[in-house]
Scaffold this active site. Structure first.
Site, mmCIF file in Angstrom:
data_model
loop_
_atom_site.group_PDB
_atom_site.id
_atom_site.type_symbol
_atom_site.label_atom_id
_atom_site.label_comp_id
_atom_site.label_asym_id
_atom_site.label_seq_id
_atom_site.Cartn_x
_atom_site.Cartn_y
_atom_site.Cartn_z
ATOM 1 N N GLU A 386 -21.356 55.387 -21.216
ATOM 2 C CA GLU A 386 -22.768 55.636 -20.893
ATOM 3 C C GLU A 386 -22.969 57.033 -20.320
ATOM 4 O O GLU A 386 -23.938 57.711 -20.649
ATOM 5 C CB GLU A 386 -23.306 54.571 -19.948
ATOM 6 C CG GLU A 386 -23.123 53.119 -20.412
ATOM 7 C CD GLU A 386 -23.602 52.851 -21.827
ATOM 8 O OE1 GLU A 386 -24.541 53.533 -22.293
ATOM 9 O OE2 GLU A 386 -23.012 51.975 -22.496
ATOM 10 N N GLU A 408 -23.146 56.855 -31.322
ATOM 11 C CA GLU A 408 -22.315 55.771 -30.783
ATOM 12 C C GLU A 408 -20.827 56.006 -31.033
ATOM 13 O O GLU A 408 -19.997 55.660 -30.205
ATOM 14 C CB GLU A 408 -22.761 54.422 -31.358
ATOM 15 C CG GLU A 408 -24.145 53.982 -30.877
ATOM 16 C CD GLU A 408 -24.287 53.953 -29.361
ATOM 17 O OE1 GLU A 408 -23.283 54.073 -28.644
ATOM 18 O OE2 GLU A 408 -25.431 53.817 -28.886
HETATM 19 ZN ZN LIG Z 1 -23.538 53.917 -26.709
#
Ligand SMILES: [Zn+2]
Ligand SMILES: *[C@@H]1O[C@H](CO)[C@@H](O)[C@H](O)[C@H]1NC(C)=O
Ligand SMILES: *[C@@H]1O[C@H](CO)[C@@H](O)[C@H](O)[C@H]1NC(C)=O
Length: 984
Positions: A386, A408
């Protein structure tokens, strides 16, 4: 977003042990289902179109009206929003609903004149204003005539508030759009939603958000696309005594509104940012904090969790990880504060809201007494994931969701680097091979896989966007970026990354922008150091070893990004011929998707010969000859060192023989990661019928001497498949005998190392492998192990004092419950009900699924719908499906209630693919295949949302399983029998 539950660290084979107890939860879920259904039948569900001045156009037929398109026109660009929201943490007296009210003004600029305003809005009810419309439009520029609103309505399918004007908005002019609205604070885990928990017997409610990818529009009307960045002035109204948080720093003061004495918290305006990164939270949570180089770090959680010190670990690690990323990106943290909050109900693992990161409790809270080392690793890596997004994703955002994989994949790669910084003794970076590379190989080897990159025009609807949050985006993305960083060198990789971030800060990019920057750095570096004469136009440059790259970064990476799957590289050490072929788990499956590169990749090969590392080799084209790879006599070749390359490796039979022989005699000559690779490659090549199953099984023969975690874990992952295929057949007995024989030395090793189970091994990996030793020993029926588990569990029951080490709890609970009866199950159930620590509740929840006593299902006290949180529903069904008996029940449950499950979890849920893959993974008969096809047909109309691909993948997998069993059962049986024959 952090990975959903599919990333949770291996609970070893715990989840596979057959069990029926959690069938109770199925029943519990059915109760939820029927109650919900009753509720829905009795009321008009809140949908768009509450107050409209024109009936919503409900036609589904494609039309060319701008409001029928899912993408916003580009003629209006938001500058800032002034937003006030007031969530009510008690239900409305008349409707019984939890609601929030809000007011918003957005200032936008017209970049191209238009008489139409489209702004995203979903499930909001608007107040009709004095002009008779759902919004009011004013001009910022004085002296400019503001067109009147002719008609305004809500377009629910495409989720817009639509305003048609009687004249044009002028190019270059700015306007204010004001709205007043009400929304439901539902428990649906998406948009502005509520989470509930009990504290000292009192129900508490938290209002919180999950906007990614397309639910900001459920909280307020907004231009809800990642490239529509704006500044947000947020105000929250809330009860005195509660805490309001958002992306910026807060300042609160008491006010009285409509005779209610409340608190008004005003937040510092945000940086220019995307709507999906917003967060608003009202709770009565507590926090701990510190400051590192001027950045204020706070960890928020339920009061008892903070009081118990469960936030300390996260607080201690956040500073160092943040500092690491500042150095890594060469860019200071862009905000004055970093809040992280643990929520009782949260769908994904975590969400990188800028300045206010939200987590599942198990992903942030660490408790010495309850958390295992794998829980700890999960916390360190998710925090790193994060925090990595604070720059990569938040500061620089991909323009559209089709590039989600880069966002991601990148965070999923560097989370290991950040976690390594936090825990340098763990060797955590190696674990990407098990956690991402091997994991995603399984999915990406199917003909129904998909490329990393999608076309922008193919990703339009919210469900299409949600579907992108899958293992391919996260784990394949991470794997190919790691490969890229490796062949460019980390130095060049980070240099390119830094210039990329600085060029696009507070803006948007596409994935090829990163390639451009990497290429630029590569060429500059080369021209500076290795080859002073080379100039910038030199197209490809060389890698760290001075080996010329076969092509540009762009062209090399396109072969990994624009086509699905990956190659198996075959090295023939007799001839030196190196070749590649698209690896398909089922060689008979039909690949219909065209590939721009004909399923050929540009493959970097790091390799060694007879233990000595050789200079890297690039394979380009179907095949090539590299004389260096010829092996003579006792020489052997091993390729894809440390599995930095995203591909599998096959050899000629002799080299395979050499390597498996070496494993048995001198396994330490092979690097530990490659021992894990050999097992995984061999088993998968066997499933693809490229090598024999016997050869794959041969790679496990040395395991009686192996003590390292990674090879064992790899073996267990692959043997799981054997359990799934054979646990209902006569192969099962001999297989158990063989595995018990192999694991017994490991079990005894740990018994000695831990001084008869009284100590915890020092090493992180050793702690993991201790769990494997116990899990497999108990599972294969080693009596000493089963007694150990039962004794520990009984001690807990007798003394009500749990002495089982947190690392071992999952496996001990499961094995104890599997080996005993109702008392143990009931005890575990009551512990589960009373667990206040999420991580402990999770361990119990999965262990309850381990009982072998089906009659426990009928116990009525288990019919409590409040027992399983929505966030845990899919994983619970999957636990149940892991059970041979539970399997069919779970499948029936999903089949019978698909449309209900779909509507309840459809919007914000990313776990449909886990659910479908989970309940069908044991499928290996014609009958099951027919059922699956029927399921697909029956629900074609409802759809499968983010599980659409998973349905096809399951059909493909089942087909392959049927064939595999037919072809391998006898061989496998014979092999296990031979290996367990007494030797005289
Ligand atoms: Zn992520
Ligand atoms: C929003 O609030 C800020 C700060 O109070 C103010 O400067 C700005 O003019 C407001 N904008 C709108 C659109 O009301
Ligand atoms: C919105 O309006 C609909 C239709 O009148 C109603 O059923 C629903 O309860 C309303 N929602 C809220 C949050 O007020």
């Amino acid at each position: 977003m952090g990975k959903g539950f599919y990333i949770s660290k291996p609970v070893g084979i715990v989840s596979i042990i057959l069990c029926a107890g959690a069938l109770a939860t199925i029943i519990a879920l059915s109760v939820v289902y029927s109650e919900e259904k009753a509720k829905n039948n009795n009321q008009v569900s809140p949908t768009d179109g509450g107050t409209t001045s024109k009936p919503p156009v409900t036609t589904l037929a494609p039309s060319n009206e701008p409001w029928d398109k899912y993408r916003l026109p580009k003629n209006l660009v938001p500058d800032h929003y002034n937003l006030t929201l007031w969530p009510r943490l008690t239900p409305d007296l008349t409707t019984g609903l939890y609601i929030f009210t809000g007011e918003s003004t957005v200032e936008f600029e017209t970049t191209e004149e238009t008489d139409l305003i489209l702004i995203h809005s979903s499930k909001l009810n608007y107040t009709i204003l004095e002009n008779g419309h759902l919004a009011r439009l004013t001009s910022v520029n004085s002296g400019v005539r503001v067109p009147l609103i002719k008609v305004s309505w809500l377009q629910s399918v495409t989720q817009y508030l639509v305003l048609q004007l009687d004249g044009k908005l002028m190019t270059g002019h700015r306007y204010h759009l004001y709205t007043k609205f009400t929304g439901e604070l539902a428990d649906d885990l998406g948009g502005f939603y509520r989470s509930e928990y009990m504290e000292d017997g009192v129900k508490k409610v938290v209002a919180t958000t999950q906007m990614q990818p397309t639910d900001a529009r459920k909280a307020f009307p907004c231009f809800d696309e990642p490239a529509m960045k704006a500044i947000f002035y947020i105000t929250l109204i809330h009860d005195r005594g509660t805490v309001a948080l958002s992306n910026g720093e807060e300042k609160g003061y008491p006010v009285t509104i409509d005779n209610q004495h409340v608190q008004k918290t005003v937040f510092e305006p945000t940086e220019k940012m995307s709507t999906y990164l917003l967060a608003f939270i009202v709770s009565d949570f507590d926090f701990i904090n510190n400051t590192i180089d001027g950045v204020w770090i706070r960890i928020f959680a339920r009061k008892p969790a903070i009081a118990a010190g469960q936030g300390e670990y996260a607080l201690n690690k956040t500073g160092p990880i943040l500092k690491f990323f500042e150095k890594y990106y060469n860019s200071s943290y862009p905000l004055p504060k970093s809040d992280q909050i643990a929520l009782p109900d949260f769908n994904a693992g975590a969400m990188e809201n800028w300045g206010l990161i939200t987590y599942r409790e198990t992903a942030l809270l660490y408790d010495k007494e309850f958390s295992s080392n794998s829980n700890k690793q999960r916390i360190a890596t998710i925090i790193a994931h994060e925090l990595a997004h604070m720059w990569f994703g938040n500061l620089v955002t991909l323009r559209w969701w089709n590039d989600l994989w880069l966002n991601e994949g990148f965070a999923s790669y560097v989370e290991y680097l950040g976690a390594h910084e936090a825990e340098p003794d763990w060797n955590v970076k190696d674990l990407i091979v098990l956690g991402d590379v091997h994991r995603v190989f399984a999915v990406d080897a199917l003909a129904s896989s998909h490329p990393l990159s999608s076309k922008e025009e193919d990703i339009q609807k919210p469900a299409q966007i949600s579907e992108l949050f899958d293992a391919i985006s996260y784990s394949k993305g991470a794997s190919v970026l790691r490969m890229l960083s490796d062949f460019l060198t980390e130095e060049v990789f980070t240099m390119g990354l830094r210039t990329y971030l600085s060029e696009f800060a507070f803006g948007n990019a596409v994935y090829t922008d990163l390639w451009k920057h990497l290429q630029m750095c590569l060429c500059t570096r080369i021209s500076r150091t290795l080859r002073p004469t080379v100039n910038i136009i030199f197209p490809q440059a060389v890698d760290a070893n001075g080996t010329e790259l076969p092509d540009t970064v762009h062209n090399i990476m396109n072969t990994w990004v624009l086509q699905m799957g990956f190659p198996v590289v075959t090295i023939d050490t007799k001839t030196g011929v190196v070749s590649q072929k698209h690896f398909l788990l089922d060689p008979d499956s039909e690949v219909t998707a065209p590939s721009p590169f004909n399923y050929e990749w540009i493959v970097p090969i790091k390799w060694m010969k007879t233990g000595a590392v050789q200079s890297p080799y690039w394979l380009r084209g179907k095949s090539a000859t590299n004389d260096a790879m010829k092996a003579l006599g006792t020489e052997w070749v091993l390729a894809n060192l440390n599995v930095v390359g995203y591909y599998r490796v096959n050899y000629d039979e002799e080299n395979w023989g050499g390597i498996t022989g070496l494993l048995i005699l001198f396994f330490k000559l092979i690097p530990v990661i490659n021992r894990a690779q050999l097992v995984d490659d061999a088993f998968n090549l066997a499933r693809a019928k490229i090598i024999s199953t016997v050869l794959a099984l041969n790679t496990t023969k040395y395991l009686d001497k192996e003590r390292e975690y990674m090879p064992w874990e790899s073996a267990l992952n692959n043997l799981d498949f054997f359990y799934l295929m054979f646990d209902r057949s006569e192969v099962y007995g001999p297989m158990q005998d063989y595995l018990r024989k192999q694991v017994t030395p490991l079990f005894n090793y740990y018994k000695t190392l831990t001084e008869n189970w009284s100590k915890v091994p020092d090493g992180h990996m050793d702690q993991y492998n201790q769990v494997n030793a116990i899990s497999l020993a108990c599972r294969t029926g080693l009596e000493e192990c089963q007694n150990l588990a039962k004794t520990w569990f009984k001690q807990w029951m007798d003394t009500n004092n749990n002495q089982i080490h947190p690392n071992l709890r999952s496996t001990v609970y499961c094995n104890a419950i599997a080996a005993s009866g109702a008392n143990e199950w009931e005890f575990a159930w009551s512990q589960f009900k009373n667990a206040t620590i999420a991580t402990e509740a999770d361990k119990l929840r999965s262990a309850l699924a381990c009982t072998k006593q089906p009659w426990l299902l009928n116990r009525s006290y288990t019919l409590d719908p409040k027992m399983i949180r929505k966030q845990d529903a899919t994983s619970t069904i999957v636990y149940i499906a892991n059970n041979v008996i539970g399997q069919s029940l779970a499948w029936d449950f999903v089949r019978a209630r698909w449309s209900y499950i779909f509507t309840q979890y459809g919007g914000g849920s990313f776990s449909f693919s886990n659910l479908i893959n989970g309940v069908t993974k044991r499928f290996s008969t014609e009958f099951e295949l027919q059922q699956l096809k029927q399921f697909k047909e029956d629900n074609a109309e409802v759809g499968f949302g983010s599980g659409t691909l998973a349905v096809d993948q399951s059909i493909e997998r089942t087909t392959a399983n049927i064939k595999w069993i037919a072809e391998n059962k006898q061989n496998v049986l014979n092999w296990f029998r031979d290996e367990t024959k007494p030797v005289f």
